[in-house]
Design an enzyme around this catalytic site. Structure first.
Site, PDB file in Angstrom:
ATOM      1  N   ASP A 136      51.061  28.676  19.353  1.00 22.68           N
ATOM      2  CA  ASP A 136      49.723  28.710  19.965  1.00 22.68           C
ATOM      3  C   ASP A 136      49.800  29.349  21.350  1.00 22.68           C
ATOM      4  OD1 ASP A 136      47.058  28.217  20.513  1.00 22.68           O
ATOM      5  OD2 ASP A 136      47.341  26.081  20.893  1.00 22.68           O
ATOM      6  N   HIS A 145      45.268  34.260  23.602  1.00 16.07           N
ATOM      7  CA  HIS A 145      45.312  33.686  24.948  1.00 16.07           C
ATOM      8  C   HIS A 145      46.755  33.506  25.388  1.00 16.07           C
ATOM      9  CE1 HIS A 145      46.326  29.545  23.616  1.00 16.07           C
ATOM     10  NE2 HIS A 145      45.448  29.710  22.645  1.00 16.07           N
ATOM     11  N   GLU A 188      44.555  32.827  16.506  1.00 13.62           N
ATOM     12  CA  GLU A 188      44.983  31.424  16.590  1.00 13.62           C
ATOM     13  C   GLU A 188      45.754  31.043  15.330  1.00 13.62           C
ATOM     14  OE1 GLU A 188      44.726  29.113  18.879  1.00 13.62           O
ATOM     15  OE2 GLU A 188      43.174  29.761  20.286  1.00 13.62           O
ATOM     16  N   GLU A 199      42.341  29.467  27.840  1.00 15.36           N
ATOM     17  CA  GLU A 199      41.655  29.062  26.616  1.00 15.36           C
ATOM     18  C   GLU A 199      41.835  27.583  26.359  1.00 15.36           C
ATOM     19  OE1 GLU A 199      41.089  28.098  22.390  1.00 15.36           O
ATOM     20  OE2 GLU A 199      42.939  27.939  23.568  1.00 15.36           O
ATOM     21  N   GLU A 200      42.988  27.054  26.765  1.00 13.44           N
ATOM     22  CA  GLU A 200      43.279  25.641  26.511  1.00 13.44           C
ATOM     23  C   GLU A 200      42.430  24.703  27.356  1.00 13.44           C
ATOM     24  OE1 GLU A 200      44.841  24.784  24.075  1.00 13.44           O
ATOM     25  OE2 GLU A 200      46.438  26.201  23.587  1.00 13.44           O
ATOM     26  N   ASP A 245      47.806  31.396  27.899  1.00 15.22           N
ATOM     27  CA  ASP A 245      48.150  30.086  28.442  1.00 15.22           C
ATOM     28  C   ASP A 245      48.615  29.143  27.341  1.00 15.22           C
ATOM     29  OD1 ASP A 245      45.395  30.168  27.571  1.00 15.22           O
ATOM     30  OD2 ASP A 245      45.136  28.168  28.414  1.00 15.22           O
TER      31      ASP A 245
END
Length: 384
Positions: free
Chosen positions: A104, A72, A164, A136-137, A74
Site C-alpha cells: 500500500d 500515493h 491500490e 492519502e492515508e 505516503d
C-alpha cells in the site's frame, strides 16, 4: 515487460524512504523525478502549502486525454508493530517482498516506474500520465490541489487507474469516509466526592455506546452485497481524557468515523448523536456544571466512489485483466475525487488489502508480475 530485477531494485529504493504521513515525502519525490529525468521524462511538482511535501505529475506521449496511473507515496506508521525484518528495508522471503508500503502502495508505483522504458519505446496514440500524491492515508488532502489543476495547467486524463491493492481485481466503487471529533466538557472534582463533578469519560462512554447502537440499527437496514461488509459502518478509533485516577475528569475527546455506502444518507448521524446528548445526558450534567457541553466537529471527509454504467475506466480495466465482474471495497481511495473532476476512474492494483497497514506488510512477487503484464497490455492497447 520490465525485468523483475529492475522492479525489485526500484521497490527497494521506494521502501527505503520513510514516508509515513507525518513526515516529508520530498526525498522520494526527488528520486522519482531524477529517475524520470534519466529517461527523458519531465515532471511537474505540486507542493504542499508548507513546502514539506509534493505531488508529482509526469506525461509520456502527446495529445489529449490519455491514461493516468495514480499512486500515493505516503504510508502508515510502524509504531508499536513487531516486524521480523526492518520495515524500511525491502526483504524477500518465499516469493514475498516485505516492507512498509510494499502493498500500500509503493509496489504499484514501482511497477509504473519500471515500465517507463516500455512506455517510452513505443509511439502512443494517447499519453500515459504518472501521478504520485501524498497524505492519502490521512483523508487525501495531498491530491486535491493537483486534481484542481487537472484540465487547466495540467493535462486531464481520459481515464485514471488508481493502483491500490485489490489483488488486481477491478473495483468500481468504494465507501465514503467521514471523520468526526466529539469533545465532552464536564467538571473536575476530587474522586472521593464524584457527585460534585461531571465525569467527562463516563459521558463519553455513553456516547460511544450510542454510536454502536446507531451502527447496529444502520446495519439492520442496509444490505448491499457489492461491498463487504454490505452496509455503512461506524466506529470509534481514538479516545483521550482525564489527568489522574483521583480526579473526576473534566474533558474527554474521541474520534470516530462513518464509512457509508455510495448514495447512503448518513448525514443525520452527528445530529442524532447531538439530539441524544441533549435529551439524555446534558440535563443532568448541567445541574452540576452549567457550562457542561458535548460538541462534535467534522474533521475530514473522502467522497464515495461509484463508477457510472459503461465507465471507460472500468471497461478498460476489465479488458486488461480479463475480469468478468467487478467488486466494491470498504476502504477509500482518490477515485471519487478524480471522478468528480471528470476523469473516468477505476481502482486496480497489486497486493492484498489484508496485508496493508499490518506488521510485516508484504506484496507477493506474483502480484507485481501481474501488474507488469497489466501495464504491458495497456501499452499495447495505446500503441499508435
Amino acid at each position: 515487460m520490465a525485468t523483475q530485477s529492475a522492479l525489485v531494485e526500484l521497490l527497494a529504493r521506494l521502501v527505503g524512504f520513510d514516508t509515513t504521513s507525518a513526515k516529508s515525502n520530498l526525498d522520494l519525490i526527488a528520486f522519482v523525478q531524477d529517475y524520470l529525468d534519466g529517461h527523458g521524462v519531465t515532471s511537474t511538482l505540486v507542493p504542499s502549502e508548507d513546502g514539506k511535501k509534493a505531488c508529482l505529475f509526469a506525461t509520456i506521449g502527446e495529445g489529449a486525454g490519455g491514461v493516468g496511473l495514480s499512486g500515493h507515496s505516503d504510508c502508515v506508521p510502524v509504531t508499536g508493530q513487531k516486524w521480523a525484518s526492518g520495515p524500511f528495508t525491502l526483504t524477500e522471503r518465499d516469493g514475498k517482498l516485505y516492507g512498509r508500503g510494499t502493498c500500500d502502495m509503493k509496489g504499484f508505483i514501482a511497477c509504473v516506474l519500471a515500465s517507463v522504458p516500455l512506455f517510452k519505446s513505443v509511439a502512443l496514440k494517447e499519453p500515459i500520465h504518472i501521478i504520485i500524491s501524498y497524505d492519502e492515508e490521512v483523508a487525501a488532502p495531498g491530491c486535491r490541489p493537483l486534481i484542481a489543476r487537472v484540465g487547466t495547467d495540467l493535462p486531464q486524463p481520459r481515464v485514471v487507474i488508481i493502483g491500490e491493492p485489490t489483488s488486481m481485481q477491478v473495483i468500481d466503487g468504494h465507501k465514503r469516509i467521514d471523520v468526526y471529533r466529539t469533545t465532552v466538557t464536564g467538571k473536575e472534582a476530587h474522586s472521593s466526592l464524584p457527585s460534585l463533578g461531571v465525569n467527562a469519560i463516563s459521558v463519553a462512554a455513553k456516547l460511544v455506546d450510542e454510536i454502536d447502537r446507531m451502527a447496529a440499527e444502520i446495519a439492520a437496514k442496509e444490505n448491499d452485497l457489492h461491498f463487504e461488509p454490505p452496509c455503512s459502518t461506524m466506529s470509534v478509533g481514538m479516545i483521550e481524557g482525564g489527568t489522574a485516577p483521583n480526579i473526576v475528569p473534566k474533558t474527554c475527546a474521541f474520534r470516530w468515523q462513518i464509512r457509508s455506502l455510495p448514495g447512503a444518507e448518513i448525514g443525520h448521524v452527528p445530529e442524532a448523536l447531538a439530539a441524544f446528548a441533549a435529551r439524555d445526558l446534558l440535563p443532568a450534567m448541567r445541574k452540576v456544571a452549567p457550562a457542561a457541553a458535548v460538541e462534535t466537529e467534522s474533521q475530514t471527509s473522502v467522497p464515495a466512489f461509484s463508477a457510472p454504467p459503461q465507465s471507460e475506466a472500468v471497461n478498460l480495466a476489465m479488458a486488461l485483466t480479463g475480469a468478468n465482474r467487478t467488486s466494491g471495497v470498504s476502504y477509500a481511495t482518490e477515485a471519487g475525487l478524480f471522478e468528480q473532476a471528470g476523469c473516468s476512474s477505476v481502482v486496480c492494483g497489486p497486493g492484498d488489502i489484508a496485508q496493508a497497514h499490518a506488521a510485516d506488510e508484504f506484496v507477493a512477487v506474483a502480484q507485481l508480475e501481474a501488474c507488469l503484464k497489466f501495464l504491458d497490455d495497456l501499452t499495447a492497447r495505446l500503441r499508435a
